[in-house]
Structures are given as C-alpha cells and as structure tokens.
Design a protein around this motif. Structure first.
Motif, mmCIF file in Angstrom:
data_model
loop_
_atom_site.group_PDB
_atom_site.id
_atom_site.type_symbol
_atom_site.label_atom_id
_atom_site.label_comp_id
_atom_site.label_asym_id
_atom_site.label_seq_id
_atom_site.Cartn_x
_atom_site.Cartn_y
_atom_site.Cartn_z
ATOM 1 N N ARG A 72 -4.908 4.225 0.458
ATOM 2 C CA ARG A 72 -4.413 3.840 1.782
ATOM 3 C C ARG A 72 -5.138 2.615 2.296
ATOM 4 O O ARG A 72 -6.295 2.396 1.989
ATOM 5 C CB ARG A 72 -4.576 5.011 2.740
ATOM 6 C CG ARG A 72 -3.695 6.188 2.264
ATOM 7 C CD ARG A 72 -3.759 7.405 3.111
ATOM 8 N NE ARG A 72 -3.472 7.254 4.508
ATOM 9 C CZ ARG A 72 -2.246 7.243 5.065
ATOM 10 N NH1 ARG A 72 -1.178 7.338 4.305
ATOM 11 N NH2 ARG A 72 -2.099 7.142 6.372
ATOM 12 N N ARG A 73 -4.409 1.875 3.104
ATOM 13 C CA ARG A 73 -4.974 0.697 3.767
ATOM 14 C C ARG A 73 -4.282 0.563 5.110
ATOM 15 O O ARG A 73 -3.061 0.608 5.179
ATOM 16 C CB ARG A 73 -4.717 -0.538 2.897
ATOM 17 C CG ARG A 73 -5.453 -1.760 3.286
ATOM 18 C CD ARG A 73 -6.942 -1.580 3.055
ATOM 19 N NE ARG A 73 -7.583 -2.858 2.936
ATOM 20 C CZ ARG A 73 -8.712 -3.034 2.314
ATOM 21 N NH1 ARG A 73 -9.312 -2.044 1.740
ATOM 22 N NH2 ARG A 73 -9.270 -4.210 2.281
ATOM 23 N N GLY A 74 -5.050 0.443 6.173
ATOM 24 C CA GLY A 74 -4.474 0.281 7.498
ATOM 25 C C GLY A 74 -3.595 1.439 7.919
ATOM 26 O O GLY A 74 -2.596 1.251 8.599
ATOM 27 N N GLY A 75 -3.940 2.659 7.484
ATOM 28 C CA GLY A 75 -3.184 3.844 7.862
ATOM 29 C C GLY A 75 -1.924 4.093 7.058
ATOM 30 O O GLY A 75 -1.190 5.035 7.334
ATOM 31 N N ALA A 76 -1.651 3.266 6.058
ATOM 32 C CA ALA A 76 -0.444 3.428 5.234
ATOM 33 C C ALA A 76 -0.824 3.600 3.768
ATOM 34 O O ALA A 76 -1.816 3.033 3.293
ATOM 35 C CB ALA A 76 0.462 2.219 5.383
ATOM 36 N N THR A 77 -0.047 4.377 3.055
ATOM 37 C CA THR A 77 -0.258 4.544 1.622
ATOM 38 C C THR A 77 0.325 3.338 0.901
ATOM 39 O O THR A 77 1.478 2.969 1.111
ATOM 40 C CB THR A 77 0.405 5.844 1.125
ATOM 41 O OG1 THR A 77 -0.159 6.948 1.855
ATOM 42 C CG2 THR A 77 0.166 6.057 -0.356
ATOM 43 N N ILE A 78 -0.495 2.721 0.042
ATOM 44 C CA ILE A 78 -0.065 1.540 -0.701
ATOM 45 C C ILE A 78 0.014 1.814 -2.202
ATOM 46 O O ILE A 78 0.464 0.962 -2.965
ATOM 47 C CB ILE A 78 -0.968 0.322 -0.418
ATOM 48 C CG1 ILE A 78 -2.419 0.607 -0.794
ATOM 49 C CG2 ILE A 78 -0.853 -0.086 1.053
ATOM 50 C CD1 ILE A 78 -3.350 -0.601 -0.711
ATOM 51 N N GLY A 79 -0.418 2.994 -2.611
ATOM 52 C CA GLY A 79 -0.381 3.353 -4.019
ATOM 53 C C GLY A 79 -1.028 4.705 -4.228
ATOM 54 O O GLY A 79 -1.279 5.440 -3.274
ATOM 55 N N SER A 80 -1.311 5.020 -5.482
ATOM 56 C CA SER A 80 -1.958 6.298 -5.781
ATOM 57 C C SER A 80 -2.763 6.218 -7.066
ATOM 58 O O SER A 80 -2.445 5.447 -7.972
ATOM 59 C CB SER A 80 -0.927 7.428 -5.891
ATOM 60 O OG SER A 80 -0.043 7.197 -6.961
ATOM 61 N N ASP A 139 -10.647 4.844 -1.810
ATOM 62 C CA ASP A 139 -11.080 3.768 -0.913
ATOM 63 C C ASP A 139 -11.480 2.530 -1.716
ATOM 64 O O ASP A 139 -11.148 1.405 -1.341
ATOM 65 C CB ASP A 139 -12.256 4.223 -0.048
ATOM 66 C CG ASP A 139 -11.849 5.181 1.048
ATOM 67 O OD1 ASP A 139 -10.638 5.282 1.359
ATOM 68 O OD2 ASP A 139 -12.744 5.850 1.594
ATOM 69 N N TYR A 140 -12.195 2.752 -2.805
ATOM 70 C CA TYR A 140 -12.555 1.643 -3.689
ATOM 71 C C TYR A 140 -11.290 0.958 -4.198
ATOM 72 O O TYR A 140 -11.161 -0.264 -4.165
ATOM 73 C CB TYR A 140 -13.397 2.161 -4.862
ATOM 74 C CG TYR A 140 -13.660 1.136 -5.939
ATOM 75 C CD1 TYR A 140 -14.752 0.282 -5.849
ATOM 76 C CD2 TYR A 140 -12.817 1.022 -7.041
ATOM 77 C CE1 TYR A 140 -14.996 -0.661 -6.835
ATOM 78 C CE2 TYR A 140 -13.059 0.081 -8.024
ATOM 79 C CZ TYR A 140 -14.145 -0.759 -7.920
ATOM 80 O OH TYR A 140 -14.381 -1.696 -8.888
ATOM 81 N N ARG A 184 -5.047 -6.789 -3.333
ATOM 82 C CA ARG A 184 -4.991 -8.045 -4.079
ATOM 83 C C ARG A 184 -3.800 -8.077 -5.038
ATOM 84 O O ARG A 184 -3.475 -9.112 -5.591
ATOM 85 C CB ARG A 184 -6.282 -8.234 -4.874
ATOM 86 C CG ARG A 184 -7.480 -8.448 -3.957
ATOM 87 C CD ARG A 184 -8.814 -8.510 -4.666
ATOM 88 N NE ARG A 184 -8.789 -8.925 -6.042
ATOM 89 C CZ ARG A 184 -9.727 -8.593 -6.917
ATOM 90 N NH1 ARG A 184 -10.741 -7.838 -6.544
ATOM 91 N NH2 ARG A 184 -9.661 -9.006 -8.165
ATOM 92 N N HIS A 185 -3.157 -6.934 -5.235
ATOM 93 C CA HIS A 185 -1.994 -6.847 -6.123
ATOM 94 C C HIS A 185 -0.739 -7.175 -5.324
ATOM 95 O O HIS A 185 -0.637 -6.826 -4.162
ATOM 96 C CB HIS A 185 -1.897 -5.421 -6.698
ATOM 97 C CG HIS A 185 -0.955 -5.326 -7.826
ATOM 98 N ND1 HIS A 185 0.396 -5.206 -7.647
ATOM 99 C CD2 HIS A 185 -1.170 -5.370 -9.164
ATOM 100 C CE1 HIS A 185 0.976 -5.166 -8.831
ATOM 101 N NE2 HIS A 185 0.058 -5.255 -9.757
ATOM 102 N N PRO A 186 0.241 -7.831 -5.922
ATOM 103 C CA PRO A 186 1.423 -8.253 -5.154
ATOM 104 C C PRO A 186 2.223 -7.122 -4.503
ATOM 105 O O PRO A 186 2.944 -7.362 -3.552
ATOM 106 C CB PRO A 186 2.284 -8.992 -6.171
ATOM 107 C CG PRO A 186 1.682 -8.783 -7.492
ATOM 108 C CD PRO A 186 0.281 -8.285 -7.293
ATOM 109 N N PHE A 187 2.085 -5.875 -4.977
ATOM 110 C CA PHE A 187 2.864 -4.795 -4.377
ATOM 111 C C PHE A 187 2.065 -4.015 -3.347
ATOM 112 O O PHE A 187 2.584 -3.130 -2.710
ATOM 113 C CB PHE A 187 3.369 -3.824 -5.442
ATOM 114 C CG PHE A 187 4.134 -4.494 -6.523
ATOM 115 C CD1 PHE A 187 3.792 -4.301 -7.847
ATOM 116 C CD2 PHE A 187 5.189 -5.352 -6.232
ATOM 117 C CE1 PHE A 187 4.481 -4.925 -8.860
ATOM 118 C CE2 PHE A 187 5.882 -5.982 -7.234
ATOM 119 C CZ PHE A 187 5.530 -5.773 -8.555
ATOM 120 N N GLY A 188 0.773 -4.288 -3.201
ATOM 121 C CA GLY A 188 -0.087 -3.444 -2.413
ATOM 122 C C GLY A 188 -0.072 -3.655 -0.914
ATOM 123 O O GLY A 188 -0.682 -2.886 -0.204
#
Length: 168
Positions: A122-130, A153-154, A161-165
């Motif tokens: 998660r980043r900024g309260g949203a899930t960006i991946g798993s 978190d790491y 930095r990934h285009p989909f994240g």
C-alpha cells in the motif's frame, strides 16, 4: 529463531528501496522472505489500473511464473475484496483453499505449494500491488501477518518506481 524485524532492517541497509536497482532490491527481498516466513514461490504483483489487471513484476520461479504474466482484477473475488480494497493480508491455509482461490492451482500444486498468503502493498492508503508467498500446506498463520506487512512497506517504495504502481 529468525527475527523478521531484524531482517527488514538489514534489508533496508543492504538494498535501500529508493536507491537500489530493481534486481538488487527484489532479490534481497526474496532472500529475506525465504528466511522469514519462508516460501517455495514468491511473486510480486503490481496493479495496472489502465488494463484492469495485476501484472507479475517479480517471480522467484520465472520458468513457471514469468514476469509479465497478468491476472484480471475481479471485483467479486476474495483477493480483490480483502487485499486490494480492504488492505488486509489473506491466507489460503490449505490445498482446498488454494484450489478455490487460484485458477492456476494445478501449476501451483506441481511446485509443491498448498498454502498461500497475499500481502497488500500500500501507498497513500491505497493498494498498489501484493506480495504473494506460497509454501507447503499449513505453513502460514495469522501471527506472521504483522511482520509480513513490514516487508510490504519495503516493497511499496519499489512499486512506486514501477510504471503500474502509482495509477489509481
């Protein structure tokens, strides 16, 4: 006993997520997760909102699960509801749970995996991946989830930095 907090601290020193190259950082993360909690298969998925899918951007077993593979986002799925929307890790504790959760279960089983944990990044309260770890049946338990969130978190610094994240 392996101390997961120490592993995460060492990970930040060995491969700072904001400055290390992608391969260095993901390989270090894979190695740390092998030590705690352990896995037979480890993948990182990044959400590509433009395509409405999760794309595999790292795999510990690229011959079976190559990078670039994608899974559609299914709003009615437990994965979508729990991990993506809810921001909560989910454990599939046994063969039957994995069979219900993963359409590619025969391939998963062929790798000796009968248990899985999906950890939201998660980043900024949203899930960006798993982070997705698979192992022998019964391997993962709820006590492992708080330390696994430290690894997520790491990974969040890598995924942005990934285009989909970062798309929403």
């Amino acid at each position: 006993m392996v101390d997961p907090k120490r592993l995460v601290a060492d990970l930040h020193v060995a491969a700072p997520p904001k400055t290390s190259g992608w391969q260095t950082a993901t390989s270090a993360l894979d190695l740390a997760l092998r030590r705690y909690p352990g896995h037979r298969l480890f993948t990182i998925l990044a959400i590509d909102w433009a395509r409405n899918e999760n794309q595999r951007i790292y795999s510990s077993a690229p011959e079976s699960y190559p990078c670039g593979g994608a899974k559609p986002l299914v709003p009615t799925s437990e994965f979508y509801q729990e991990v993506i929307l809810g921001g909560r890790a989910r454990i599939c504790p046994d063969r039957e749970a994995c069979r219900r959760a993963f359409p590619d279960y025969p391939l998963i089983a062929s790798l000796g995996c009968e248990c899985a944990v999906n950890v939201p990044v998660r980043r900024g309260g949203a899930t960006i991946g798993s982070l997705n770890l698979l192992h022998i049946g019964g391997w993962y338990d709820p006590e492992m989830l708080p330390p696994l969130m430290l690894f997520a978190d790491y990974a969040s610094a890598l995924l942005v930095r990934h285009p989909f994240g970062v798309q929403a």
